[in-house]
Design an enzyme around this catalytic site. Structure first.
Site, PDB file in Angstrom:
ATOM      1  N   CYS A 100      36.793  56.649 -13.127  1.00 37.30           N
ATOM      2  CA  CYS A 100      36.337  55.720 -14.164  1.00 37.30           C
ATOM      3  C   CYS A 100      36.450  56.358 -15.543  1.00 37.30           C
ATOM      4  CB  CYS A 100      34.884  55.348 -13.867  1.00 37.30           C
ATOM      5  SG  CYS A 100      34.064  54.469 -15.184  1.00 37.30           S
ATOM      6  N   CYS A 104      35.427  50.570 -20.708  1.00 37.40           N
ATOM      7  CA  CYS A 104      35.483  49.108 -20.534  1.00 37.40           C
ATOM      8  C   CYS A 104      34.113  48.456 -20.673  1.00 37.40           C
ATOM      9  CB  CYS A 104      36.041  48.753 -19.168  1.00 37.40           C
ATOM     10  SG  CYS A 104      37.016  50.012 -18.413  1.00 37.40           S
ATOM     11  N   THR A 191      26.997  54.093 -17.604  1.00 37.07           N
ATOM     12  CA  THR A 191      28.337  54.672 -17.499  1.00 37.07           C
ATOM     13  C   THR A 191      28.831  55.153 -18.857  1.00 37.07           C
ATOM     14  OG1 THR A 191      28.847  53.211 -15.665  1.00 37.07           O
ATOM     15  CG2 THR A 191      30.720  54.110 -16.862  1.00 37.07           C
ATOM     16  N   GLU A 257      27.126  58.732 -14.823  1.00 39.05           N
ATOM     17  CA  GLU A 257      26.053  57.817 -15.220  1.00 39.05           C
ATOM     18  C   GLU A 257      24.757  58.552 -15.578  1.00 39.05           C
ATOM     19  OE1 GLU A 257      28.263  57.149 -12.893  1.00 39.05           O
ATOM     20  OE2 GLU A 257      29.068  55.226 -13.558  1.00 39.05           O
ATOM     21  N   HIS A 292      33.376  42.086 -16.880  1.00 42.09           N
ATOM     22  CA  HIS A 292      33.418  43.396 -16.214  1.00 42.09           C
ATOM     23  C   HIS A 292      33.906  43.263 -14.768  1.00 42.09           C
ATOM     24  CE1 HIS A 292      32.929  47.604 -16.737  1.00 42.09           C
ATOM     25  NE2 HIS A 292      32.256  47.728 -15.616  1.00 42.09           N
ATOM     26  N   TYR A 296      37.650  44.974 -12.250  1.00 39.60           N
ATOM     27  CA  TYR A 296      37.661  45.817 -11.049  1.00 39.60           C
ATOM     28  C   TYR A 296      38.959  45.747 -10.258  1.00 39.60           C
ATOM     29  CZ  TYR A 296      33.177  48.111 -11.193  1.00 39.60           C
ATOM     30  OH  TYR A 296      32.154  48.969 -11.506  1.00 39.60           O
ATOM     31  N   CYS A 299      41.055  48.331 -12.459  1.00 37.24           N
ATOM     32  CA  CYS A 299      40.715  49.768 -12.389  1.00 37.24           C
ATOM     33  C   CYS A 299      40.682  50.254 -10.948  1.00 37.24           C
ATOM     34  CB  CYS A 299      39.432  50.077 -13.149  1.00 37.24           C
ATOM     35  SG  CYS A 299      37.906  49.859 -12.257  1.00 37.24           S
ATOM     36  N   GLU A 443      29.591  53.073  -5.963  1.00 34.79           N
ATOM     37  CA  GLU A 443      29.974  52.484  -7.250  1.00 34.79           C
ATOM     38  C   GLU A 443      30.790  51.205  -7.042  1.00 34.79           C
ATOM     39  OE1 GLU A 443      31.865  51.508 -10.848  1.00 34.79           O
ATOM     40  OE2 GLU A 443      32.957  52.216  -9.106  1.00 34.79           O
TER      41      GLU A 443
HETATM   42 FE1  SF4 Z   1      34.836  52.331 -15.025  1.00 32.43          FE
HETATM   43 FE2  SF4 Z   1      36.341  50.466 -13.882  1.00 32.43          FE
HETATM   44 FE3  SF4 Z   1      33.979  49.814 -15.000  1.00 32.43          FE
HETATM   45 FE4  SF4 Z   1      36.098  50.547 -16.503  1.00 32.43          FE
HETATM   46  S1  SF4 Z   1      35.923  48.723 -15.207  1.00 32.43           S
HETATM   47  S2  SF4 Z   1      33.978  51.211 -16.756  1.00 32.43           S
HETATM   48  S3  SF4 Z   1      37.046  52.107 -15.240  1.00 32.43           S
HETATM   49  S4  SF4 Z   1      34.315  51.129 -13.195  1.00 32.43           S
END
Ligand code: SF4
Length: 481
Positions: A100, A104, A191, A257, A292, A296, A299, A443
């Site tokens: 991560c 974002c 995060t 985190e 968000h 996913y 990412c 996560e």
């Molecule tokens: Fe992390 Fe993925 Fe969330 Fe971006 S979208 S903060 S890379 S977990």
């Protein structure tokens, strides 16, 4: 200075003075600290890739506020093409970090607050939107990484914020004056917080009118007076003082985190973007969550690409790459990964314009995307474990591998195919262990909201009544419900 490099980002971080604790001890500087530096390296990738011509079509865009070239992580989406590019950008970065890169969360907070402040001003005559646009220009001009701060501790889940035994279970306003507001509470699972410049506080849930003190959105520097952070533990985090045993020593695992405490923090009015407008808390939360959850499939798609590659490699190191079941399981991992990615693209392609002019994802498809992540990543990791073998969980440490007395035994008995060294097999096994177990799995389940949170939105968006009318028409039933 606009368009920072990763190095500029780290130099700028060094000038901040956040109060950060780990295991009861205060960390002097987050930059260079073994526990935090891998996460900083991952975040730095969001800056460095903006300078790489290969990625600039994804990483750079034009600010609709200033007309200047900006890093996409500070952008307000102006089209479905922006939404699509966001997903592609996230997959491209994950393919480099395998972890991560945290930025974002603030990106999604920018977009959620932007459109919600516009709606509030239209309906209530408030002046939040202009203030937020000014804030966005400041963020863009300084290319800031900002942490999105939504999740409150929540205390007794059966009670709303104002009925909690301890009123601080949700961040709330404890004082107001001509200059600004004072807030108290905490934000959980933050995060990238300790290596960001600022945080954007948002409510964590829809709120009733009597919970007006909890309807608060504002920007706070990570090192503001009254703010401190307790950095969280991760599976195997003691290994961060090593190399091979970390698995991904350069970029770590998930987002680094922390628990962020806000102990009577003053926020000036120009940084306050919601204060008491409970009717808009729900839409701010839902927009942030949908943006968000869109991410996913991008990412985690990139993370899964690395898991697939690592699993294919370990199959070769084990001499098992030609087995038909191995090939089939790798194909299944590809299928699951691309399904996640497809959902992220679909919710972006089917996005729409909000009254503010900004673009929003299809929330139903975005929530389906994240719901799939809570299952498919576990399956992808299960298949990886299946192919890699049990040694990824039981092998000796890198210290033993390098030990003058024990090393030759570890070398000898941990060797697989003669085409590869034991160290190569060691390294790949540790990478898989790091990316497929413990913290990384949890996560995938709870990041961007727990599965039940997605089901609530899906149920709300599903329009089952309409589907019933379709079925009744085909079945020849005229009767109204
Ligand atoms: Fe992390 Fe993925 Fe969330 Fe971006 S979208 S903060 S890379 S977990």
């Amino acid at each position: 200075m606009p368009l920072k490099t990763g190095k500029d980002y780290m130099e700028a971080l060094k000038k901040l003075k956040p109060t950060v604790y780990f295991k009861g001890e205060k960390i002097d500087c987050v930059v260079g600290h073994p526990l935090i530096q891998p996460h900083i390296n991952a975040a730095a990738m969001t800056y460095d890739m903006a300078h790489d011509p290969t990625y600039q079509e994804l990483m750079l865009t034009t600010s609709h506020l200033t007309g200047k070239t900006i890093n996409r992580f500070t952008h307000i989406h102006q089209s479905t093409d922006d939404l699509i590019k966001k997903v592609k950008m996230l997959r491209a970065i994950s393919q480099k970090t395998g972890s991560c890169y945290q930025r974002c969360v603030g990106f999604d907070a920018f977009n959620a607050i932007y459109s919600t402040t516009y709606d509030m001003d239209q309906e209530l005559g408030t002046d939040y939107f202009k203030k937020f646009c000014d804030y966005m220009i400041y963020v863009q001009e300084n290319d800031l990484m900002v942490a999105g701060a939504m999740t409150d501790p929540k205390g007794d889940r059966s009670l709303p914020p104002g009925k909690q035994e301890d009123p601080d279970m949700y961040v709330h306003v404890v004082d107001k004056n001509d200059d600004g507001i004072v807030i108290r509470g905490a934000k959980m699972h933050m995060t990238g917080m300790v290596n960001s410049f600022e945080m954007l506080i948002m409510p964590t849930t829809a709120l009733a009118a009597e919970d007006a003190d909890y309807a608060v959105a504002c920007a706070v520097p990570v090192d503001a007076e009254g703010v401190f952070h307790i950095f969280g533990r991760q599976t195997n985090d003691e290994r961060k003082w090593g190399d091979i045993d970390q698995g991904n020593a350069q970029f770590g695992v998930v987002g680094g985190e922390c628990l962020t405490i806000l102990e009577d923090v003053f926020v000036p009015w120009d940084k306050v973007f919601m204060c008491g407008e409970t009717a808009f808390a729900g839409s701010m939360v839902e927009r942030f969550a949908s943006y968000h959850r869109q991410n996913y499939g991008g990412c985690k798609g990139g993370v899964s690409d690395i898991i697939i590659g690592a699993t294919a490699a370990i199959a070769e190191y084990n001499g098992a790459e030609k087995a038909s079941h191995v090939k089939d399981k790798l194909t299944e991992m590809v299928h699951l990964t691309e399904t996640l990615y497809s959902c992220a693209l679909a919710c972006s392609c089917d996005g729409h314009q909000l009254p503010s002019g900004a673009y929003y994802v299809n929330p139903l498809l975005a929530n389906v995307d994240k719901q799939n992540v809570t299952r498919f990543i576990y399956e992808i990791c299960r298949l990886s474990h299946d192919i890699a073998g049990g040694f990824i969980a039981t092998m000796p440490t890198e210290v033993d591998l390098k030990d003058p007395k024990l090393g030759r035994y570890v070398e000898k008995y941990l060797k697989g195919s003669g085409k590869f060294t034991t160290e190569e097999r060691f390294r790949m096994a540790r990478l898989i262990e790091n990316m497929t177990g413990g913290t990384a799995l949890v996560e995938s389940m709870h990041g961007a909201g727990s599965p039940q949170a997605q089901r609530v939105v899906m149920a709300r968006q599903a329009n089952v009544a309409y589907k019933k009318t379709l079925a009744k028409k085909l079945a020849g039933i005229d009767k109204e419900d």
